[in-house]
Design an enzyme around this catalytic site. Structure first.
Site, PDB file in Angstrom:
ATOM      1  N   GLU A 115       0.646  -0.953  -0.043  1.00  7.01           N
ATOM      2  CA  GLU A 115      -0.047  -0.011  -0.132  1.00  7.01           C
ATOM      3  C   GLU A 115       0.628   1.417  -0.161  1.00  7.01           C
ATOM      4  O   GLU A 115       1.730   1.660   0.742  1.00  7.01           O
ATOM      5  CB  GLU A 115      -0.716   0.198   1.514  1.00  7.01           C
ATOM      6  CG  GLU A 115      -1.568  -1.009   1.726  1.00  7.01           C
ATOM      7  CD  GLU A 115      -2.217  -0.939   3.094  1.00  7.01           C
ATOM      8  OE1 GLU A 115      -3.795  -0.160   2.975  1.00  7.01           O
ATOM      9  OE2 GLU A 115      -1.867  -2.024   3.516  1.00  7.01           O
ATOM     10  N   LYS A 312      10.892   3.149   3.020  1.00  6.68           N
ATOM     11  CA  LYS A 312      11.222   4.608   2.595  1.00  6.68           C
ATOM     12  C   LYS A 312      11.664   4.910   1.756  1.00  6.68           C
ATOM     13  O   LYS A 312      12.942   4.163   1.431  1.00  6.68           O
ATOM     14  CB  LYS A 312      12.542   4.941   3.879  1.00  6.68           C
ATOM     15  CG  LYS A 312      11.649   5.148   5.377  1.00  6.68           C
ATOM     16  CD  LYS A 312      10.116   6.296   4.860  1.00  6.68           C
ATOM     17  CE  LYS A 312       9.505   5.994   6.926  1.00  6.68           C
ATOM     18  NZ  LYS A 312      10.161   6.668   7.852  1.00  6.68           N
ATOM     19  N   CYS A 406      29.764  38.287  16.946  1.00  4.11           N
ATOM     20  CA  CYS A 406      28.865  37.504  17.116  1.00  4.11           C
ATOM     21  C   CYS A 406      27.694  38.530  15.644  1.00  4.11           C
ATOM     22  O   CYS A 406      27.158  40.043  16.309  1.00  4.11           O
ATOM     23  CB  CYS A 406      28.502  37.610  18.562  1.00  4.11           C
ATOM     24  SG  CYS A 406      26.414  37.193  18.846  1.00  4.11           S
ATOM     25  N   CYS A 429      25.262  37.179  26.071  1.00 12.24           N
ATOM     26  CA  CYS A 429      25.057  37.117  24.383  1.00 12.24           C
ATOM     27  C   CYS A 429      23.176  36.936  24.396  1.00 12.24           C
ATOM     28  O   CYS A 429      23.180  35.794  24.680  1.00 12.24           O
ATOM     29  CB  CYS A 429      25.516  36.251  23.628  1.00 12.24           C
ATOM     30  SG  CYS A 429      24.481  36.065  22.026  1.00 12.24           S
TER      31      CYS A 429
END
Length: 669
Positions: A115, A312, A406, A429
């Site tokens: 199926e 899969k 950053c 931060c």
């Protein structure tokens, strides 16, 4: 109104109900409408007006419930009469032939039904005296959520069937590709977040508390299982599907009975390519033993039937344009480059971002902004950029440059010698704080339901939480002004926060985010030291006797608890009522005479009776030390199916190897 008039209108309601039920089935299940949309709408309007005039004559399964109307405060829990087990996975021909070999050992004459594996949400439907009475999600397989009102709005689900015996039917609720595309266009126009894939869309629609919203989502359902098929007089799975189809359920026609595994492989090969032409998404093929008697012989493991498996599809690769590269900051300060992509569907999911891992990954592949790139996504794995399409370059591509500061707080980034990643070392931060808070409430840590990353960001931006202790000081008055935070949601969130105080020590340890301390190491530490005070007082040498805690982890733990701010945080959490002790099975409580007591055990391969995680928990309760790697100190290797390099190494080192049957026998001694 005279009694005669009431009787006539009652008969008309019954007639309209019968007609509209028939027309629904013809249009949504058989795809063969016998009346025009205009005529259907006219009859529906007439029925709605009659029911409004005589509400006492409206049934709970009237065709008018398809438009929705009930607004719930929340979903009740439903315990499944029979567990809704998950399926084991196969990824290649070898896996499928191994499955066939296991089946044929027990059932030599077994045949199979193949199926399509619909990419949606598994649900179960219950009928009594021919009427739909309730429906639920799969949940954890044992307990699901009652979504009956939303299921009534799905036009491919019959509200009446010609069967008076109790009946349970299971299947998959899904959203078609066309419906998803239309829904996302509407959401984009409203500035709302788009659904990534049909599964998310179907799940989100079914969990709407207002059934009118679910009704507008145009969901559908394919039915694929009858837990008590034998009660319908069926002897095979295929017969059960034919039977429920006759009863009015929507059963996918693209299935096939296969006499042997070679026919199964032919079916898979055909649909691997043909799946793209379907109007709905599928993510694999389900293979089941056809004969019900043989299914009973094969039985189930703890979580999966031995008579079924899900194949899969292989990883799908697609091309798209990499429009930008942005940088994100994790809770440890690690800065990661991420690709911004022109949205594209990969393996059933709409992808617009993909990880680029680190600077070396990007430069070694020479990935550039404006490149046409190949991306890949297998199963639930995060999408990644495989490589650029060099031949497609036209000179507009911009070479990658790693940032030096950053992106959130502008602190200078640091890359240590021998490491691939850059770090922001600023503990204040904002990005690091939000990620740390999000980690603390995550499922494997304190597991606070309702406190997702978006809510955490809101709380932080409104200065309501700055550290994890602040979570336990939140009040309803603080929560209610937040976006999409109603009274009920705020109450549920506060209840979840309160409940998390009772978590065992290892959950808290993992949530604190001590560097190098993952969930497994946290469990080892909690088992060994049993309470927070003992762990905080431990010296470097105290960790030498703890399995799987080496010098790096030991130094990290000692350093963490040497920081005044961290000690103060623990004291705050104690005052707020958080549990600081281990609540699981203790080594001191284990049977010292048991064969596994004090032994170091490694698990590898696939176990059929229970998962490796479950086996590890049982071993630890018996006093064993469960390790992830083979060494000369390993006492036993428990080897399941498809064992790899660990089995080879164990044999080379002379480690005792146990198969699953022997392990279970020894464990139960």
């Amino acid at each position: 109104m005279s009694n005669g008039g009431l009787v006539m209108e009652k008969l008309r309601i019954e007639e309209l109900t019968k007609l509209l039920t028939q027309y629904n089935h013809e249009y949504y299940v058989l795809d063969k409408p016998s009346v025009s949309d205009r005529e259907y709408d006219r009859l529906m309007q007439e029925l709605m007006e009659l029911e409004e005039k005589h509400p006492e004559l409206k049934s709970n399964t009237s065709p008018t419930v398809r438009v929705g109307g009930k607004v719930l405060e929340g979903f009740n829990k439903i315990e499944h009469e029979k567990p809704m087990l998950s399926l084991s996975n196969a990824f290649n021909e070898g896996d499928l032939r191994d499955f066939d070999t296991r089946v044929k050992k027990v059932s030599p004459k077994a045949t199979y039904v193949c199926e399509l594996k619909i990419d949606g949400l598994a649900v179960t439907l219950h009928y009594n005296n021919g009427a739909f009475v309730k429906g639920a999600t799969r949940g954890d397989g044992v307990i699901g959520e009652d979504i009956s009102e939303n299921l009534k709005t799905i036009k491919t689900i019959p509200l009446h069937i010609n069967n008076n015996q109790p009946l349970e039917v299971r299947g998959e609720v899904y959203m078609s590709k066309a419906t998803l595309e239309k829904l996302n266009e509407e959401r984009a126009a409203k500035g709302e977040e788009l659904f990534a894939n049909p599964r998310n869309a179907a799940a989100g629609s079914l969990r709407q508390l207002d059934s009118r919203i679910a009704a507008k989502r145009n969901l559908a359902m394919f039915c694929y299982a009858v837990p008590s098929a034998a009660d319908l007089g069926c002897t095979t799975h295929e017969e059960s599907l034919q039977k429920i189809s006759e009863l009015g359920f929507n059963v996918n026609p693209n299935r096939q009975v296969c006499e042997n595994i070679d026919e199964v492989l032919e079916y898979i090969n055909r649909w691997t390519n043909a799946r793209f032409d379907l109007p709905y998404e599928i993510d694999g093929i389900v293979i089941k033993v056809n004969q019900l008697q043989e299914q009973d012989k094969l039985g189930n493991t703890v979580k999966s039937p031995r008579w079924a498996i899900a194949y899969k599809f292989p990883a799908e690769e697609v091309e798209t344009i990499l429009t930008d590269i942005i940088f994100t900051v994790g809770r440890t300060g690690m800065v990661t480059p991420n690709a911004v992509l022109e949205p594209v569907r990969v393996a059933g999911t709409r992808v617009s971002r993909a990880t680029l891992h680190n600077e070396d990954y990007v430069t070694s592949r020479d990935i550039r902004i404006n490149d046409r790139v190949i991306i890949r996504k297998a199963g639930e794995i995060i999408p990644e950029v495989v490589k650029p399409v060099i031949d497609a370059r036209n000179g507009d591509e911009i070479p990658f440059e790693m940032i030096s500061t950053c992106p959130r707080c502008s602190s200078e980034l640091v890359r240590e010698a021998g490491e691939a990643d850059y770090y922001c070392l600023n503990i204040d931060c904002p990005a690091r704080i939000v990620e740390s808070l999000s980690h603390f409430v995550s499922r494997d840590a304190m597991n606070i339901d309702g406190l997702g990353i978006k809510v955490v960001e809101q709380l932080f931006e409104h200065k309501l939480i700055e550290n994890v202790a602040d979570i336990y000081r939140l009040t309803k008055e603080q929560l209610l002004p937040l976006e999409r935070m109603g009274d009920k949601k705020a109450t549920n969130l506060l209840n979840a926060i309160e409940a998390s105080k009772e978590n065992s020590l290892e959950k808290l340890l993992f949530g604190l985010g001590i560097r190098h301390v993952g969930s497994k190491t946290a469990k080892v530490l909690a088992t060994q030291f049993e309470n927070m005070d003992s762990l905080m007082d431990a010296k470097f040498d105290d960790f030498k006797v703890v399995a799987e805690v080496g010098d790096v982890i030991a130094n990290s733990i000692v350093h963490y608890f040497s920081q005044t701010a961290n000690v103060e945080l623990i004291d705050q959490l104690k005052e707020l009522g958080l549990n600081m002790s281990y609540k699981g099975a203790r080594l001191a409580d284990a049977n010292t005479e048991h064969v596994f007591f004090g032994k170091t055990v490694v698990l590898t391969g696939t176990l059929e009776t229970l998962s490796r995680k479950e086996a590890g928990i049982k071993l630890e309760s018996l006093g064993a030390k469960v390790s992830g790697s083979i060494s000369s100190n390993t006492d036993y290797l428990i080897a399941g199916a498809k064992s790899g390099s660990k089995l080879t190494k164990a044999q080379q080192l002379g480690v005792t190897v146990l198969d699953e049957a022997t392990f279970l026998s020894m464990m139960n001694e």
